[in-house]
Design a protein around this motif. Structure first.
Motif, short mmCIF file in Angstrom:
data_model
loop_
_atom_site.label_atom_id
_atom_site.label_comp_id
_atom_site.label_asym_id
_atom_site.label_seq_id
_atom_site.Cartn_x
_atom_site.Cartn_y
_atom_site.Cartn_z
N GLU A 1 0.84 -1.19 0.00
CA GLU A 1 0.00 0.00 0.00
C GLU A 1 0.88 1.25 0.00
O GLU A 1 1.30 1.71 1.05
CB GLU A 1 -0.93 0.00 1.21
N PRO A 2 1.16 1.82 -1.18
CA PRO A 2 2.03 2.99 -1.28
C PRO A 2 1.55 4.19 -0.45
O PRO A 2 2.36 4.93 0.09
CB PRO A 2 2.00 3.32 -2.79
N LYS A 3 0.23 4.38 -0.35
CA LYS A 3 -0.28 5.51 0.42
C LYS A 3 0.12 5.40 1.89
O LYS A 3 0.42 6.40 2.53
CB LYS A 3 -1.81 5.57 0.29
N ARG A 4 0.13 4.18 2.41
CA ARG A 4 0.51 3.98 3.80
C ARG A 4 2.00 4.21 3.99
O ARG A 4 2.44 4.70 5.03
CB ARG A 4 0.12 2.56 4.24
N GLY B 1 3.91 6.36 2.60
CA GLY B 1 4.31 7.76 2.60
C GLY B 1 4.58 8.28 4.00
O GLY B 1 5.64 8.86 4.28
N ARG B 2 3.63 8.07 4.90
CA ARG B 2 3.81 8.53 6.28
C ARG B 2 4.90 7.75 7.00
O ARG B 2 5.63 8.31 7.82
CB ARG B 2 2.49 8.41 7.05
#
Length: 296
Positions: free
Chosen positions: A71-74, A76-77
């Motif tokens: 999950e690339p969005k996860r 990021g943080r």
């Protein structure tokens, strides 16, 4: 610890464990004589990742890690957390190596104020009147300390803002402590291995210099991972403001080490700051105890 204990109680236990270990870190990093802080950072990243991989294998948690990596969005943080913690690590090591443990202590005394501010502004956390007074007392103490230094304490400010922001973002990452920390170090691993390879190629690495250096650099990764695991467990179970005030344990131990072990000079204003901060901590703790039926 009782596995059936309420989550806030577990959070307090994890917080006490992590900050107690961190408080003793100056004694450990003082052993790295002649090894630059950035090289120690490289090995902290590499060996933390290796150690955590073994723990995850033993606990059979690779499925959670695989989901996170997919999950690339996860990520990021998590990458932001990784960068922030790397900045914090190298600044702290440099503080110890340059005989600025009091500055390191000040940075971690300042961090809870950053935690409280971020918790109120971004997470909309509420604090009671007594807790507000405690924050005000701590603010006065920190301002007094900053004023008596005679210069901008860059090391203290970098430590405070990097770790305070790390705590905020880490609290918002939907990963458990073990998996989240492993992914953080895994994202930094390529840079660590590349830097290690360059140092070895140029014959500048201290890793194989002698057995003591080798063991210390490996141990730096293991001792880095353990308290961070505890901290992640605390951050996910407690309000950010509570996590912040528990953190006073860390700089208090560092303060005493700087004074009693490293014999750094103590000014009267520094002693006054120390007393004021402990008064604010006592008031905040009393407020938490009085409202113990409420979530912490």
């Amino acid at each position: 610890m009782n596995q059936n204990a309420p989550e806030p109680v577990k959070g307090v236990f994890f917080g006490l464990a992590s900050y107690g270990i961190w408080g003793c870190f100056p004694l450990f990093f003082a052993l790295f004589e002649g090894i630059p802080s950035w090289e120690i950072l490289i090995h902290r990243v590499v060996w933390s990742c290796v150690f955590l991989a073994l723990v995850i294998t033993f606990m059979r948690r690779w499925s959670v890690v695989s989901i996170a990596l997919a999950e690339p969005k996860r990520l990021g943080r998590v990458l932001v957390c990784a960068v922030l913690i790397a900045i914090n690590w190298v600044t702290y090591i440099y503080s110890v190596e340059s005989n600025n443990v009091f500055q390191a202590s000040l940075g971690y005394f300042l961090t809870p104020l950053i935690n409280v501010a971020l918790g109120m502004i971004i997470l909309k956390e509420q604090i009671s009147r007594a807790q507000g007074v405690a924050v005000a007392i701590a603010t006065v103490a920190i301002l007094l300390q900053l004023a008596t230094l005679g210069t901008v304490p860059y090391l203290s400010l970098i430590l405070a803002f990097s770790f305070g922001t790390y705590g905020l973002i880490r609290k918002q990452v939907p990963l458990d402590g073990l998996s989240g920390l492993f992914v953080e170090t895994l994202l930094l691993m390529p840079f660590g291995l590349l830097a290690f390879g360059v140092l070895s190629q140029l014959d500048l690495s201290h890793f194989t210099e002698n057995r003591e250096s080798t063991l210390l650099l490996i141990a730096s990764g293991i001792l880095t991972a353990i308290p961070l695991l505890f901290f992640a467990g605390a951050a996910r179970r407690l309000r950010l403001a509570t996590v912040g005030f528990l953190m006073y344990i860390n700089p208090t131990i560092q303060f005493l080490i700087a004074l009693l072990v490293f014999n750094e000079p103590l000014k009267p204003s520094q002693l006054i700051t120390f007393v004021l901060i402990w008064c604010s901590l006592a008031l905040y703790s009393w407020s938490i105890w009085k409202g113990r039926a409420k979530p912490v």
